[in-house]
Design an enzyme around this catalytic site. Sequence first.
Site, PDB file in Angstrom:
ATOM      1  N   HIS A  18      61.012  53.988  40.445  1.00 29.36           N
ATOM      2  CA  HIS A  18      61.241  53.293  39.165  1.00 29.36           C
ATOM      3  C   HIS A  18      62.589  53.685  38.567  1.00 29.36           C
ATOM      4  CE1 HIS A  18      59.874  51.407  35.353  1.00 29.36           C
ATOM      5  NE2 HIS A  18      60.663  52.318  34.801  1.00 29.36           N
ATOM      6  N   GLU A  19      62.834  54.978  38.441  1.00 27.36           N
ATOM      7  CA  GLU A  19      64.075  55.430  37.821  1.00 27.36           C
ATOM      8  C   GLU A  19      65.282  55.149  38.701  1.00 27.36           C
ATOM      9  OE1 GLU A  19      64.034  56.084  34.828  1.00 27.36           O
ATOM     10  OE2 GLU A  19      61.882  56.386  34.563  1.00 27.36           O
ATOM     11  N   HIS A  22      66.666  51.815  37.793  1.00 26.33           N
ATOM     12  CA  HIS A  22      67.516  51.894  36.601  1.00 26.33           C
ATOM     13  C   HIS A  22      68.877  52.498  36.945  1.00 26.33           C
ATOM     14  CE1 HIS A  22      64.433  50.572  33.926  1.00 26.33           C
ATOM     15  NE2 HIS A  22      63.671  51.653  34.038  1.00 26.33           N
TER      16      HIS A  22
END
Length: 419
Positions: A18-19, A22
Amino acid sequence: MNTIIAFIFMFGLLVFVHEFGHLILAKRTGMLAREFAIGFGPKIFSFTKNETLYTIRLLPLGGYVRVAGEDPEIIELKPGHHVGLEFDENGKVAKIIVNNKSKHPNARIIEIEKVDLNHELMIEGYEIDEPSELLRFEVKRDAFFVMDETETQIAPYDRQFASKSVGQRAAQLFAGPFMNFLLAIVIFIILGVAYGVPSEQAIIGEVVDDSPAAEAGFQSGDKVIQIDDQAITTWEEFTTIVRESPEEELQMTVERDGQQENLLVIPQAETAENITFGQVGVQLAFEKSLWKSLTNGVSQTYETTKLILTNLFMLVTGQLSIEMLSGPVGIYDVTDQVVQTGLHNFLMWTAMLSINLGIINLIPLPALDGGRLLFIGIEAVRGKPIDPQKEGMVHFFGFALLMLLMIIVTWNDIQRLFL
């Protein structure tokens, strides 16, 4: 111990992916990603590479990518401040010493008169030893603040989150949830390649010993083509009729080695949650195909997403109780049960949690990616951003409410386990 290792691996993978989404979009759009963190709280491990500090932190409660401009800068210089300046070979400021200046004997000590590290990248001020002349210094784009002997890179405005277009900021926020969906697709594809994908037809894969199907003479590889007078083309049609016919005699026609066989089977009655249904004791066959593994990865992710969204809708409309929600404690408990059933089910569980994490983060609630995307959408409609302070307050209260919800959910998990 196996459960602990599996839980840490699963949690770390979901948060990392997920990160990482980003992070990649931040770097691709020119944002300065100051930190990529797994967990919260004190650092247990860290290293710096390509402007970004990578950390693993003590509390396994999530993770974050800290992009310049998303939060107020830790260090803010103002007129009257005394700082030390160190220069590169071209005479530009390379380091701004905020405190402990005595540890930097080669730094020039300046009292700041004017400073702009966003646009002009300059510092004006008077040298402490010769205060009569106003000096102007150019600052490197990648200069560092040094505070408590820790270096923090400055962020010119074009490296900050707010400087990017609506589309670029939205893409950076959406990239995290997107990577969770992508991870689920990849896991389902891997499972398809390793174990095969469910057959599209009603083909028997395994017959349970001493089951109604075994007594009726079913064999692995049988293809069910008819039940009574109804033609059967899919496994769903087969299971629907069986479930709706507990203790009823069913005449089934199967295709075996190119020949048709007629078998008489009576589904055994089973009861769960006050619902009685029929069961004959067979499992669907799996087949190995790279192409079907690829398409199955996408379709499985789509179907799981629909199921989670349906349950979420039922929760919002009151059809499901908040007691149905699970937090880290509940997830750990389920993971413990899943790990004991084997690697296949553990990977399936990981893929489902990845989809769930992606969906939850897209809900338009403050402090979540979806909430921030909502503010960007409002900005796109009204043509100008909402006051950052007001948006920050909304996210702050939203985060507080999410923490309260987490406490309630965790308490419910503990009650289910121990009470």
